[in-house]
Design an enzyme around this catalytic site. Structure first.
Site, PDB file in Angstrom:
ATOM      1  N   GLN A   5      35.193 -33.824  -4.093  1.00  0.00           N
ATOM      2  CA  GLN A   5      33.843 -33.377  -3.449  1.00  0.00           C
ATOM      3  C   GLN A   5      33.696 -34.156  -2.109  1.00  0.00           C
ATOM      4  OE1 GLN A   5      31.058 -34.605  -6.449  1.00  0.00           O
ATOM      5  NE2 GLN A   5      31.977 -36.626  -6.784  1.00  0.00           N
ATOM      6  N   GLU A  26      34.086 -41.162 -15.274  1.00  0.00           N
ATOM      7  CA  GLU A  26      33.633 -40.448 -14.158  1.00  0.00           C
ATOM      8  C   GLU A  26      34.829 -39.633 -13.525  1.00  0.00           C
ATOM      9  OE1 GLU A  26      32.273 -38.861 -10.844  1.00  0.00           O
ATOM     10  OE2 GLU A  26      30.826 -40.157 -11.915  1.00  0.00           O
ATOM     11  N   ASP A  77      24.913 -38.890 -17.784  1.00  0.00           N
ATOM     12  CA  ASP A  77      24.291 -38.921 -16.452  1.00  0.00           C
ATOM     13  C   ASP A  77      25.059 -37.841 -15.640  1.00  0.00           C
ATOM     14  OD1 ASP A  77      23.041 -39.351 -14.035  1.00  0.00           O
ATOM     15  OD2 ASP A  77      23.778 -41.425 -14.089  1.00  0.00           O
ATOM     16  N   ASP A  99      27.789 -43.968  -9.870  1.00  0.00           N
ATOM     17  CA  ASP A  99      27.190 -44.617  -9.062  1.00  0.00           C
ATOM     18  C   ASP A  99      26.802 -46.067  -9.457  1.00  0.00           C
ATOM     19  OD1 ASP A  99      24.736 -44.074 -10.331  1.00  0.00           O
ATOM     20  OD2 ASP A  99      24.759 -42.080  -9.373  1.00  0.00           O
ATOM     21  N   ASP A 129      37.601 -35.829 -17.004  1.00  0.00           N
ATOM     22  CA  ASP A 129      36.436 -35.115 -17.329  1.00  0.00           C
ATOM     23  C   ASP A 129      35.780 -35.370 -18.409  1.00  0.00           C
ATOM     24  OD1 ASP A 129      35.375 -32.271 -17.163  1.00  0.00           O
ATOM     25  OD2 ASP A 129      36.336 -32.155 -18.760  1.00  0.00           O
TER      26      ASP A 129
END
Length: 509
Positions: free
Chosen positions: A275, A349, A402, A329, A383
């Protein structure tokens, strides 16, 4: 029965002008035409995928954007094929003009769509807002031009050597479909990772105009008048110059568009393999904002309230071993580490660039209290759904999801009954799972669908929200309904009728 080399009946040769005068042997000429079909088909599919990818990135809901592009483009291809029947007598000149136009329209579609989104945004919030109007327009134009290629190419290949229609169609479609396969594979595995969306579309347009121009100006040049050759050559050079100029300026254009979208205080803008990551603020007293693929993921003004609401209710119980799904994050991890008794936190993540940014960016690492420097934190790249398949039964006291917003189509499987079943298996009998279930104000149906899906997976749920906020969460436990604690309010409003588990569709609510 018509012999392959016999003259066609009068009813089928209305556009027949005799064999083309080629500078090469007929067999070589047929090969070059089929090679041109291959290249043009590859370029056409790249344009299509480029529109889908950019529209999904800018407007979200990839199912809707894909449906719009495919349906409009296929419809337009049929109209283009019908319209091209009138151009068969001028097949060479018409094909050259169409390819130059297609290269310009298709090559500029990505930058134009991005520019409209960046500088105009949503026009009034209507379904046909500015970016979507342009998406439909480009899909229609590109479809018309691609559809017009087939009749003209059929005419050109028949002028080289007359053959039965079935054999000519088979040869033409074989080259077309193989080219589409190559274009379809090149876009996600070669063009997008190495060149990015905008440069990919410009390069594809360049290849398109070169292939179409060379086929007509070299192979069928004797079918053109001197004036037509000169005009087509000038047109191709002008299109090449425009695409080349845009390619040279694309980095400056992206920076200007990024500032138009995010403001003037963009500090970090990187494209990972997953991304685009953009960080604004975080210095001189300005709050830090983190955008992932254009969507605000961390709002420095109120992220603490969100992450406290996500984490604290689920930590009111055993919490020695915690699994965080997403949350690269580090802000959810920050809240977890503040509770005594935490022995290990596993973070899963998908994008390692997010974790790297959370570790190294000064403002973001201060915001997450340098959570990744804590030896109890262990990061796995992958994943979340696949990771849960490998987790042993009853491994965690707490699971915190999250994850991306549930209204995003790409993350639907992370809000499915199967996903919650895997999470339930990973929890200890007295363990807890917490999920951000979307906005109660704007997407109540999505919120209650998530809650019902969790119940369908065998979890006992307690939906809640933060006071004065519309962000909704669901706390769940395998054995008994968990008790809410902390500064949250339980949500007890009536559920919308007709909800089923695992039905996260994405209309405009």
């Amino acid at each position: 029965m018509i012999e392959p080399h016999a003259p066609a009946p009068p009813s089928t040769q209305s556009s027949w002008r005799g064999p083309a005068r080629l500078p090469v042997r007929p067999d070589t000429g047929r090969f070059l035409v089929l090679a041109g079909v291959f290249v043009c088909a590859a370029c056409g599919l790249v344009y299509e995928l480029e529109l889908v990818a950019l529209a999904s990135y800018l407007m979200g809901d990839s199912v809707t954007q894909t449906s719009i592009v495919l349906s409009v483009m296929v419809f337009a291809m049929g109209i283009g094929s019908l319209a091209a029947k009138r151009l068969r007598r001028l097949a060479a000149a018409a094909f050259g003009s169409i390819e130059a136009t297609l290269a310009l329209v298709g090559g500029s579609s990505g930058p134009a769509l991005y520019a409209v989104f960046a500088w105009t945004g949503d026009w009034g919030g209507l379904w046909l807002d500015g970016p979507r109007c342009l998406l439909v327009s480009f899909s229609l134009a590109i479809g018309l031009l691609i559809g017009a290629e087939v009749p003209l190419l059929m005419e050109l290949i028949q002028r080289i050597r007359r053959q039965d229609a079935g054999g000519a169609v088979a040869d033409l479609f074989a080259a077309d479909y193989v080219g589409a396969l190559v274009g379809g594979l090149a876009f996600p595995f070669l063009l997008l990772p190495f060149l990015g969306q905008l440069t990919s579309s410009l390069l594809t347009g360049t290849v398109n105009v070169v292939a179409g121009g060379a086929l007509v100006l070299v192979l069928f040049r004797r079918d053109l008048t001197r004036r037509a050759r000169r005009l087509l050559l000038i047109t191709n050079i002008a299109v090449l110059a425009a695409l080349a100029t845009a390619a040279v300026l694309v980095d400056d254009f992206e920076r200007a568009a990024r500032h138009a979208v995010y403001g003037d205080d963009v500090r970090v803008a990187v494209h990972s393999d997953v991304q685009e990551l953009v960080v604004t603020g975080g210095t001189h007293g300005r709050p830090l904002d983190l955008y992932l693929d254009g969507r605000l993921r961390v709002d420095g003004r109120d992220e603490r309230r969100y992450h406290e609401a996500l984490v604290r209710p689920t930590m009111d119980g055993p919490h020695a071993h915690v699994l965080v799904l997403g949350g690269g994050d580090g802000l959810a991890v920050r809240e977890i580490l503040r509770r005594p008794g935490v022995r290990r936190v596993d973070v899963v993540e998908l994008d390692p660039a997010v974790v790297r940014l959370a570790r190294t960016d000064p403002a973001l690492s201060v915001l997450n209290d340098h959570a990744y420097d804590d030896p109890r934190v262990h990061v796995t790249t992958g994943d979340a759904f696949s990771h849960l398949r490998e987790v042993p039964t009853a491994s965690y006291d707490v699971v915190v999801a999250d994850l991306p917003d549930p209204t995003m189509t790409a993350g639907t499987k992370l809000y499915s009954q199967e996903f919650y079943g895997l999470a339930r298996r990973a929890l200890a009998p007295d363990g807890r799972l917490t999920v951000h279930a979307g906005s109660l104000a704007t997407h109540p149906r999505v919120f209650w669908t998530v809650e019902k899906t969790m119940r369908a997976a065998g979890l006992h749920t307690a939906p809640y929200a933060t006071p004065g906020d519309d962000a909704g969460f669901v706390l769940a436990s395998p054995d008994t309904r968990p008790t809410l604690a902390g500064d949250v309010r339980e949500v007890t409003e009536s559920r919308p009728p007709g909800l089923g588990a695992s039905t996260l569709v994405h209309p405009r609510y």
